[in-house]
Design a protein around this motif. Sequence first.
Motif, PDB file in Angstrom:
ATOM      1  N   SER A 475       0.828  -1.200   0.000  1.00 46.95           N
ATOM      2  CA  SER A 475       0.000   0.000   0.000  1.00 46.95           C
ATOM      3  C   SER A 475       0.868   1.257   0.000  1.00 46.95           C
ATOM      4  N   LYS A 476       1.960   1.247   0.747  1.00 46.22           N
ATOM      5  CA  LYS A 476       2.849   2.404   0.761  1.00 46.22           C
ATOM      6  C   LYS A 476       3.457   2.631  -0.611  1.00 46.22           C
ATOM      7  N   LYS A 477       3.878   1.556  -1.230  1.00 44.30           N
ATOM      8  CA  LYS A 477       4.441   1.703  -2.573  1.00 44.30           C
ATOM      9  C   LYS A 477       3.422   2.317  -3.517  1.00 44.30           C
ATOM     10  N   THR A 478       2.165   1.908  -3.373  1.00 43.27           N
ATOM     11  CA  THR A 478       1.124   2.386  -4.290  1.00 43.27           C
ATOM     12  C   THR A 478       0.822   3.865  -4.076  1.00 43.27           C
ATOM     13  N   VAL A 479       0.660   4.302  -2.827  1.00 39.66           N
ATOM     14  CA  VAL A 479       0.313   5.707  -2.593  1.00 39.66           C
ATOM     15  C   VAL A 479       1.486   6.622  -2.927  1.00 39.66           C
ATOM     16  N   VAL A 480       2.719   6.132  -2.717  1.00 39.57           N
ATOM     17  CA  VAL A 480       3.883   6.936  -3.110  1.00 39.57           C
ATOM     18  C   VAL A 480       3.942   7.046  -4.626  1.00 39.57           C
ATOM     19  N   ARG A 481       3.576   5.973  -5.314  1.00 39.04           N
ATOM     20  CA  ARG A 481       3.523   6.035  -6.784  1.00 39.04           C
ATOM     21  C   ARG A 481       2.512   7.077  -7.242  1.00 39.04           C
ATOM     22  N   LEU A 482       1.374   7.154  -6.538  1.00 42.48           N
ATOM     23  CA  LEU A 482       0.373   8.151  -6.916  1.00 42.48           C
ATOM     24  C   LEU A 482       0.955   9.564  -6.829  1.00 42.48           C
ATOM     25  N   VAL A 483       1.708   9.831  -5.778  1.00 45.97           N
ATOM     26  CA  VAL A 483       2.341  11.147  -5.625  1.00 45.97           C
ATOM     27  C   VAL A 483       3.400  11.348  -6.701  1.00 45.97           C
ATOM     28  N   ASP A 484       4.207  10.305  -6.927  1.00 45.79           N
ATOM     29  CA  ASP A 484       5.270  10.416  -7.945  1.00 45.79           C
ATOM     30  C   ASP A 484       4.687  10.605  -9.336  1.00 45.79           C
ATOM     31  N   MET A 485       3.547   9.979  -9.617  1.00 49.01           N
ATOM     32  CA  MET A 485       2.934  10.164 -10.938  1.00 49.01           C
ATOM     33  C   MET A 485       2.524  11.610 -11.156  1.00 49.01           C
ATOM     34  N   GLU A 486       2.016  12.236 -10.107  1.00 49.19           N
ATOM     35  CA  GLU A 486       1.637  13.644 -10.234  1.00 49.19           C
ATOM     36  C   GLU A 486       2.866  14.519 -10.462  1.00 49.19           C
ATOM     37  N   SER A 487       4.003  14.126  -9.907  1.00 48.77           N
ATOM     38  CA  SER A 487       5.233  14.900 -10.077  1.00 48.77           C
ATOM     39  C   SER A 487       5.858  14.664 -11.444  1.00 48.77           C
ATOM     40  N   SER A 488       5.692  13.445 -11.965  1.00 49.26           N
ATOM     41  CA  SER A 488       6.380  13.094 -13.215  1.00 49.26           C
ATOM     42  C   SER A 488       5.716  13.694 -14.452  1.00 49.26           C
ATOM     43  N   TYR A 489       4.457  14.020 -14.382  1.00 46.92           N
ATOM     44  CA  TYR A 489       3.780  14.588 -15.559  1.00 46.92           C
ATOM     45  C   TYR A 489       2.766  15.617 -15.072  1.00 46.92           C
ATOM     46  N   LEU A 490       3.093  16.887 -15.324  1.00 44.46           N
ATOM     47  CA  LEU A 490       2.231  17.974 -14.894  1.00 44.46           C
ATOM     48  C   LEU A 490       1.111  18.177 -15.897  1.00 44.46           C
ATOM     49  N   THR A 491      -0.027  18.643 -15.433  1.00 44.32           N
ATOM     50  CA  THR A 491      -1.175  18.867 -16.309  1.00 44.32           C
ATOM     51  C   THR A 491      -0.875  20.027 -17.271  1.00 44.32           C
ATOM     52  N   VAL A 492      -0.980  19.784 -18.584  1.00 49.97           N
ATOM     53  CA  VAL A 492      -0.570  20.749 -19.619  1.00 49.97           C
ATOM     54  C   VAL A 492      -1.414  22.016 -19.574  1.00 49.97           C
ATOM     55  N   ASP A 493      -2.698  21.861 -19.312  1.00 50.90           N
ATOM     56  CA  ASP A 493      -3.581  23.035 -19.305  1.00 50.90           C
ATOM     57  C   ASP A 493      -3.100  24.095 -18.337  1.00 50.90           C
ATOM     58  N   PHE A 494      -2.449  23.663 -17.296  1.00 51.99           N
ATOM     59  CA  PHE A 494      -1.949  24.631 -16.316  1.00 51.99           C
ATOM     60  C   PHE A 494      -0.917  25.566 -16.958  1.00 51.99           C
ATOM     61  N   PHE A 495      -0.001  24.979 -17.773  1.00 59.14           N
ATOM     62  CA  PHE A 495       1.048  25.795 -18.399  1.00 59.14           C
ATOM     63  C   PHE A 495       0.500  26.659 -19.525  1.00 59.14           C
ATOM     64  N   ARG A 496      -0.560  26.175 -20.207  1.00 58.00           N
ATOM     65  CA  ARG A 496      -1.089  26.931 -21.335  1.00 58.00           C
ATOM     66  C   ARG A 496      -1.717  28.250 -20.906  1.00 58.00           C
ATOM     67  N   LYS A 497      -2.083  28.346 -19.658  1.00 53.46           N
ATOM     68  CA  LYS A 497      -2.661  29.595 -19.167  1.00 53.46           C
ATOM     69  C   LYS A 497      -1.600  30.670 -18.937  1.00 53.46           C
ATOM     70  N   LEU A 498      -0.341  30.274 -18.800  1.00 56.37           N
ATOM     71  CA  LEU A 498       0.687  31.230 -18.411  1.00 56.37           C
ATOM     72  C   LEU A 498       0.949  32.307 -19.465  1.00 56.37           C
ATOM     73  N   PRO A 499       1.076  31.979 -20.740  1.00 54.44           N
ATOM     74  CA  PRO A 499       1.315  33.059 -21.729  1.00 54.44           C
ATOM     75  C   PRO A 499       0.172  34.056 -21.755  1.00 54.44           C
ATOM     76  N   GLN A 500      -1.064  33.563 -21.618  1.00 48.30           N
ATOM     77  CA  GLN A 500      -2.204  34.471 -21.614  1.00 48.30           C
ATOM     78  C   GLN A 500      -2.099  35.436 -20.444  1.00 48.30           C
ATOM     79  N   GLU A 501      -1.650  34.968 -19.345  1.00 49.50           N
ATOM     80  CA  GLU A 501      -1.519  35.834 -18.184  1.00 49.50           C
ATOM     81  C   GLU A 501      -0.440  36.884 -18.422  1.00 49.50           C
TER      82      GLU A 501
END
Length: 622
Positions: A475-501
């Motif tokens: 279970s620890k391995k799995t929940v740490v993987r969930l955190v690592d997955m969020e770190s390994s690939y950021l949501t693109v839509d978040f970055f696309r807002k930056l130039p507009q700002e």
Amino acid sequence: MATMESLIGLVNRIQRACTALGDYGGGDQAFSSLWDALPSVAVVGGQSSGKSSVLESIVGRDFLPRGSGIVTRRPLVLQLQKTEDGREYAEFGHLPRRRFSDFASVRKEIEDETDRITGKTKQISPVPIHLSIYSPNVVNLTLIDLPGLTKVAVEGQAQTIVEDIENMVRSYVEKPNCIILAISPANQDIATSDAIKIAREVDPSGDRTFGVLTKLDLMDKGTNAIDVLEGRSYRLQHPWVGIVNRSQADINKNVDMMAARRKEREYFATSPDYGHLASKMGSEYLAKLLSRHLESVIRARIPSITSLINKSIDELEAEMDHLGRPIALDAGAQLYTILELCRAFDKIFKEHLDGGRPGGDRIYGVFDNQLPAALKKLPFDRHLSVQNVKKIVSEADGYQPHLIAPEQGYRRLIEGSLNYFRGPAEASVDAVHLVLKELVRKSIGECQELKRFPTLQSTIAGASNESLERFREESKKTVVRLVDMESSYLTVDFFRKLPQEVEKAGNPGGNPRENSPASQNIDRYAEAHFRRIGSNVSSYVYMISETLRNSIPKAVVYCQVKEAKQNLLNYFYTQIGRREGKQLSELLDEDPALMDRRLQCAKRLELYKKARDEVDSVAWVR
């Protein structure tokens, strides 16, 4: 119709069986009640009133300790059983396999057994001595010889001895099934009789009291006890009986009891005062009178005794089911028993998780309270402060400042923030692990079938905890993987807002110089710029926090709770199947106290069933 001998013999046999089990009105209340329900005769009198002589006259043997002062210091439960083969012997309850044919040895054993509890003192003890005498010269009776009532404590006795003896006597004679044999010496005023006094208090109607006058031959010349014996001085429901004991000279000459009985008969037959009562006087008549009365009391009590026995059998059967039946010796049956016990435990454990029993709700408490609270306490304010954002962004730019949006700075800020989620994620795993361990402990404790086997309890607990440890690691391995997955690939839509700002931050309708690169470079290093970066990262981290708040519980339930429900003892099952008979027997090694309890319960159950059969066999036979 059942004979007198069979009814009284029945009671004697049941009482002896109770005695062998220690059930004689002072032990386990559930079992001593049978003894209390059976009629018996308590011999009550003051010290030196002739109690011992009356008992010896009834038995026809000289077997009781003698001496001055208090001689009877423990209750003596004397069970007389008439024999047809002419044999005569005695047995003690504390020496069940030893027969005494020498009654001088019986006296010595009574003295030694008394001293064993009280010491060689003048103290008393309520612990009874049980003695059975088998003889062709007795009638079937159960007599209880109690310490003689006294009025003052002598040297070597406790100051409470008077009250102690009276309380002991009362504990016997107050029972409604106790027949009171009140011994009073004829050479004393009946109004001062200790035995009559206490009998009147516990049996005011006199229905249970038999009056006995001793020492008739020692009265002053010219006096007699006719008024007492004929019921004019003190009336009882049953007739008074006069007894002539052996004189001290007869005792010193070792005159046997048979000769003493003949001498007693001759005294009454030739007495001018008591000749007309001779047929209703003497120790032989007293024994027959008590035996007949005891038979009538037993006959009247048979329905209530039967009811009590049946009730006790039901209770004992229920306790035997609760304690569990004896374990089979073959390996196959033992393996089957172990697997059944494991299933019983597993069923209770699942009930805790599914809500049938309390405890499983604590897992939901981890997800609904502990995890959200831990996420809120994460130090994002410090990590995303203007100073820290400026530091991280500047370090990420290196020698070449960012041109539009500080992408590397954003990534470092986000990765650093997401690493904080590891703590709450792993803490949720550990919290659920502790809940599951506690539920294992509770389930083992609540499994009645397992209480018999402490070794198997600890083995199941160990196997369960080993499995839970494996589930926790996964279970620890799995929940740490969930955190690592969020770190390994950021949501693109978040970055696309930056130039507009950045465009919105400029001034499209104003002076071109204001939108020049130099102007933007100045804004890029202003505090508002870094505050905006921190705000953007905070928004992204909050979005990830909400995602993990939902996904971590799912991972924990899947890896720990679901696995515990389905596979908690799977590894144990594979191992137990390989064990040999001796190893299986070791797992089923019971608690010695419980084994002893079952053995005692089985003996009592056998006693009660036998008693029921005997009662049925001697009840009204048409």
